[in-house]
Scaffold this motif. Structure first.
Motif, PDB file in Angstrom:
ATOM      1  N   ALA A  83       0.823  -1.206   0.000  1.00  0.00           N
ATOM      2  CA  ALA A  83       0.000   0.000   0.000  1.00  0.00           C
ATOM      3  C   ALA A  83       0.858   1.258   0.000  1.00  0.00           C
ATOM      4  CB  ALA A  83      -0.940  -0.010   1.207  1.00  0.00           C
ATOM      5  N   ALA A  84       1.885   1.278   0.851  1.00  0.00           N
ATOM      6  CA  ALA A  84       2.748   2.458   0.922  1.00  0.00           C
ATOM      7  C   ALA A  84       3.548   2.642  -0.370  1.00  0.00           C
ATOM      8  CB  ALA A  84       3.685   2.340   2.116  1.00  0.00           C
ATOM      9  N   SER A  85       4.067   1.560  -0.912  1.00  0.00           N
ATOM     10  CA  SER A  85       4.872   1.655  -2.136  1.00  0.00           C
ATOM     11  C   SER A  85       4.033   2.123  -3.322  1.00  0.00           C
ATOM     12  CB  SER A  85       5.505   0.295  -2.450  1.00  0.00           C
ATOM     13  OG  SER A  85       6.347  -0.130  -1.404  1.00  0.00           O
ATOM     14  N   LEU A  86       2.839   1.556  -3.468  1.00  0.00           N
ATOM     15  CA  LEU A  86       1.977   1.950  -4.581  1.00  0.00           C
ATOM     16  C   LEU A  86       1.486   3.382  -4.422  1.00  0.00           C
ATOM     17  CD1 LEU A  86      -0.121  -1.315  -5.065  1.00  0.00           C
ATOM     18  CD2 LEU A  86       1.757  -0.464  -6.494  1.00  0.00           C
ATOM     19  N   ALA A  87       1.173   3.785  -3.161  1.00  0.00           N
ATOM     20  CA  ALA A  87       0.710   5.155  -2.932  1.00  0.00           C
ATOM     21  C   ALA A  87       1.790   6.163  -3.300  1.00  0.00           C
ATOM     22  CB  ALA A  87       0.299   5.328  -1.474  1.00  0.00           C
ATOM     23  N   ARG A  96       5.265  14.875  -6.151  1.00  0.00           N
ATOM     24  CA  ARG A  96       6.020  15.844  -5.368  1.00  0.00           C
ATOM     25  C   ARG A  96       6.177  15.467  -3.893  1.00  0.00           C
ATOM     26  NH1 ARG A  96       3.888  21.769  -7.547  1.00  0.00           N
ATOM     27  NH2 ARG A  96       4.472  21.467  -9.740  1.00  0.00           N
ATOM     28  N   GLN A  97       5.273  14.666  -3.370  1.00  0.00           N
ATOM     29  CA  GLN A  97       5.331  14.303  -1.952  1.00  0.00           C
ATOM     30  C   GLN A  97       5.219  12.785  -1.783  1.00  0.00           C
ATOM     31  OE1 GLN A  97       5.723  16.630   0.486  1.00  0.00           O
ATOM     32  NE2 GLN A  97       5.617  18.360  -0.912  1.00  0.00           N
ATOM     33  N   PRO A  98       6.065  11.987  -2.389  1.00  0.00           N
ATOM     34  CA  PRO A  98       5.907  10.525  -2.326  1.00  0.00           C
ATOM     35  C   PRO A  98       6.062   9.979  -0.916  1.00  0.00           C
ATOM     36  CG  PRO A  98       8.023  11.102  -3.307  1.00  0.00           C
ATOM     37  CD  PRO A  98       7.243  12.371  -3.205  1.00  0.00           C
ATOM     38  N   VAL A 154       2.867  10.878   1.208  1.00  0.00           N
ATOM     39  CA  VAL A 154       1.702  10.073   0.822  1.00  0.00           C
ATOM     40  C   VAL A 154       1.888   8.621   1.259  1.00  0.00           C
ATOM     41  CG1 VAL A 154       0.360   9.210  -1.126  1.00  0.00           C
ATOM     42  CG2 VAL A 154       1.128  11.588  -1.095  1.00  0.00           C
ATOM     43  N   ALA A 155       3.072   8.086   1.086  1.00  0.00           N
ATOM     44  CA  ALA A 155       3.337   6.707   1.502  1.00  0.00           C
ATOM     45  C   ALA A 155       3.144   6.533   2.997  1.00  0.00           C
ATOM     46  CB  ALA A 155       4.758   6.310   1.104  1.00  0.00           C
ATOM     47  N   LEU A 156       3.633   7.487   3.792  1.00  0.00           N
ATOM     48  CA  LEU A 156       3.480   7.409   5.236  1.00  0.00           C
ATOM     49  C   LEU A 156       2.018   7.544   5.642  1.00  0.00           C
ATOM     50  CD1 LEU A 156       4.798   7.228   8.012  1.00  0.00           C
ATOM     51  CD2 LEU A 156       5.161   9.703   7.940  1.00  0.00           C
ATOM     52  N   ASP A 157       1.298   8.446   5.000  1.00  0.00           N
ATOM     53  CA  ASP A 157      -0.116   8.654   5.308  1.00  0.00           C
ATOM     54  C   ASP A 157      -0.919   7.390   5.040  1.00  0.00           C
ATOM     55  OD1 ASP A 157      -2.490   9.879   5.975  1.00  0.00           O
ATOM     56  OD2 ASP A 157      -2.695  10.953   4.086  1.00  0.00           O
ATOM     57  N   ILE A 158      -0.756   6.820   3.871  1.00  0.00           N
ATOM     58  CA  ILE A 158      -1.500   5.601   3.520  1.00  0.00           C
ATOM     59  C   ILE A 158      -1.059   4.433   4.403  1.00  0.00           C
ATOM     60  CG2 ILE A 158      -1.949   3.930   1.694  1.00  0.00           C
ATOM     61  CD1 ILE A 158      -3.340   6.614   1.332  1.00  0.00           C
ATOM     62  N   GLY A 159       0.230   4.324   4.665  1.00  0.00           N
ATOM     63  CA  GLY A 159       0.723   3.235   5.506  1.00  0.00           C
ATOM     64  C   GLY A 159       0.131   3.273   6.909  1.00  0.00           C
ATOM     65  N   ALA A 162      13.921  14.302  -3.056  1.00  0.00           N
ATOM     66  CA  ALA A 162      14.001  15.298  -1.992  1.00  0.00           C
ATOM     67  C   ALA A 162      12.759  16.183  -2.008  1.00  0.00           C
ATOM     68  CB  ALA A 162      15.258  16.149  -2.168  1.00  0.00           C
ATOM     69  N   GLN A 163      11.922  16.055  -0.984  1.00  0.00           N
ATOM     70  CA  GLN A 163      10.705  16.843  -0.898  1.00  0.00           C
ATOM     71  C   GLN A 163      10.996  18.218  -0.293  1.00  0.00           C
ATOM     72  OE1 GLN A 163       7.689  13.074   0.067  1.00  0.00           O
ATOM     73  NE2 GLN A 163       7.819  14.812   1.455  1.00  0.00           N
ATOM     74  N   SER A 164      10.092  19.160  -0.561  1.00  0.00           N
ATOM     75  CA  SER A 164      10.230  20.480   0.057  1.00  0.00           C
ATOM     76  C   SER A 164       9.943  20.415   1.553  1.00  0.00           C
ATOM     77  CB  SER A 164       9.284  21.477  -0.617  1.00  0.00           C
ATOM     78  OG  SER A 164       7.934  21.021  -0.531  1.00  0.00           O
ATOM     79  N   THR A 165       9.008  19.558   1.945  1.00  0.00           N
ATOM     80  CA  THR A 165       8.672  19.352   3.356  1.00  0.00           C
ATOM     81  C   THR A 165       8.935  17.894   3.707  1.00  0.00           C
ATOM     82  OG1 THR A 165       6.929  21.038   3.264  1.00  0.00           O
ATOM     83  CG2 THR A 165       6.885  19.510   5.115  1.00  0.00           C
ATOM     84  N   GLN A 166       9.946  17.656   4.515  1.00  0.00           N
ATOM     85  CA  GLN A 166      10.329  16.299   4.861  1.00  0.00           C
ATOM     86  C   GLN A 166       9.430  15.745   5.975  1.00  0.00           C
ATOM     87  OE1 GLN A 166      12.660  14.430   3.343  1.00  0.00           O
ATOM     88  NE2 GLN A 166      13.162  16.086   1.931  1.00  0.00           N
ATOM     89  N   VAL A 167       9.157  14.435   5.917  1.00  0.00           N
ATOM     90  CA  VAL A 167       8.426  13.797   7.005  1.00  0.00           C
ATOM     91  C   VAL A 167       9.363  13.632   8.198  1.00  0.00           C
ATOM     92  CG1 VAL A 167       6.853  12.581   5.449  1.00  0.00           C
ATOM     93  CG2 VAL A 167       8.998  11.497   6.116  1.00  0.00           C
ATOM     94  N   ALA A 168       8.782  13.604   9.392  1.00  0.00           N
ATOM     95  CA  ALA A 168       9.574  13.486  10.621  1.00  0.00           C
ATOM     96  C   ALA A 168       9.449  12.065  11.151  1.00  0.00           C
ATOM     97  CB  ALA A 168       9.094  14.495  11.669  1.00  0.00           C
ATOM     98  N   LEU A 169      10.500  11.290  11.018  1.00  0.00           N
ATOM     99  CA  LEU A 169      10.478   9.884  11.420  1.00  0.00           C
ATOM    100  C   LEU A 169      11.175   9.644  12.755  1.00  0.00           C
ATOM    101  CD1 LEU A 169      11.209   8.161   7.987  1.00  0.00           C
ATOM    102  CD2 LEU A 169       9.005   8.453   9.144  1.00  0.00           C
TER     103      LEU A 169
END
Length: 270
Positions: free
Chosen positions: A34-38, A44-46, A49-54, A131-138
């Protein structure tokens, strides 16, 4: 001791007999796919989106897993009359109930941590490729998000435990827990929508007041979804009253378990 080693060993034997390892493997594969396909559908924000769907898939799958584990550990205990053997041991009924609850919770939360770690690794790899403009915080933000999801699942495990004691069929545990989950996770968003946009339905004020009554009966599980802090790396996106939210959810969980213990103590076995 409330939780004997015999109780725990029996729980884990029943869980793995119910193919918990297959559930874990299937869940891991579902989250990864799900995360990979999303991520492929966002130019621009892969990673976001992957984290959100995951996270959405984890919340849904873990609810199914905890229901299946509760059915195996408690509902089928009564359906197959295993209690005739279990209750013959010199320990009180609440030991059986709380032991099975703890086993289901540990299995569910342990699998959640495994899926969360795999999702974080996958999102990190996706982020390395673009490289996204807004990075996710892991980091800490992600740990807080997973902690809130764990509290959500712990409360739902208590709901499933209560239903397993009072329900006459194991299928009602699935229906009742998912029904509770859908209402508790959505009514807060519905009230907020009607507050911001009164044109959604006719007579929005009375409709909002009616739905708002659920806040006195049910915990707001929708507010426990704090994924925005990790998607955008901003801790200020936490709900304003998050300490009260955590305490009320824990209190609700304890209350449901106390009610389940009371119901089991009064339950008459044929």
């Amino acid at each position: 001791m409330i939780f004997s080693s015999l109780n725990f060993s029996t729980c884990y034997h029943l869980a793995f007999r119910a193919r918990f390892s297959w559930l874990a493997g299937g869940s891991l594969l579902a989250v990864a796919l799900a995360a990979s396909l999303a991520a492929q559908f966002s130019g621009r924000q892969p990673a976001t989106v992957a984290l959100d769907i995951g996270l959405s898939v984890i919340r849904l799958l873990m609810t199914l897993v905890l229901v299946l584990m509760t059915q195996e550990l408690l509902s089928r205990e009564f359906d197959r009359r295993y209690f005739l053997n279990t209750l013959s041991y010199p320990h009180p009924r609440y030991s059986l109930l709380l032991g099975r609850f703890m086993a289901a919770a540990i299995l569910t939360l342990g699998l959640m941590l495994l899926l969360a770690g795999a999702l974080a690794l996958l999102v990190w790899l996706i982020g390395k490729g673009y490289a996204q403009s807004t990075q996710v915080a892991l980091g800490f933000h992600y740990l807080v998000t997973i902690g809130f999801i764990g509290l959500d699942l712990l409360l739902l495990t208590a709901v499933a435990t209560l239903l397993a004691v009072v329900a006459s069929t194991s299928s009602f545990v699935l229906i009742g827990t998912f029904g509770f989950m859908l209402i508790a996770r959505s009514f807060g968003a519905i009230v907020e929508l009607l507050t911001r946009n009164a044109m959604v339905v006719g007579d929005a004020e009375s409709y909002r007041s009616g739905v708002g009554l659920l806040s006195y009966l049910l915990p707001d599980l929708g507010a426990l979804d704090v994924r925005m802090i990790t998607l955008y790396g901003r801790m200020e996106l936490l709900p304003a009253g998050w300490p009260w939210l955590v305490l009320s959810s824990l209190a609700y969980t304890v209350g449901l378990l106390a009610l389940a213990v009371w119901a089991l103590q009064r339950k008459r076995f044929a």
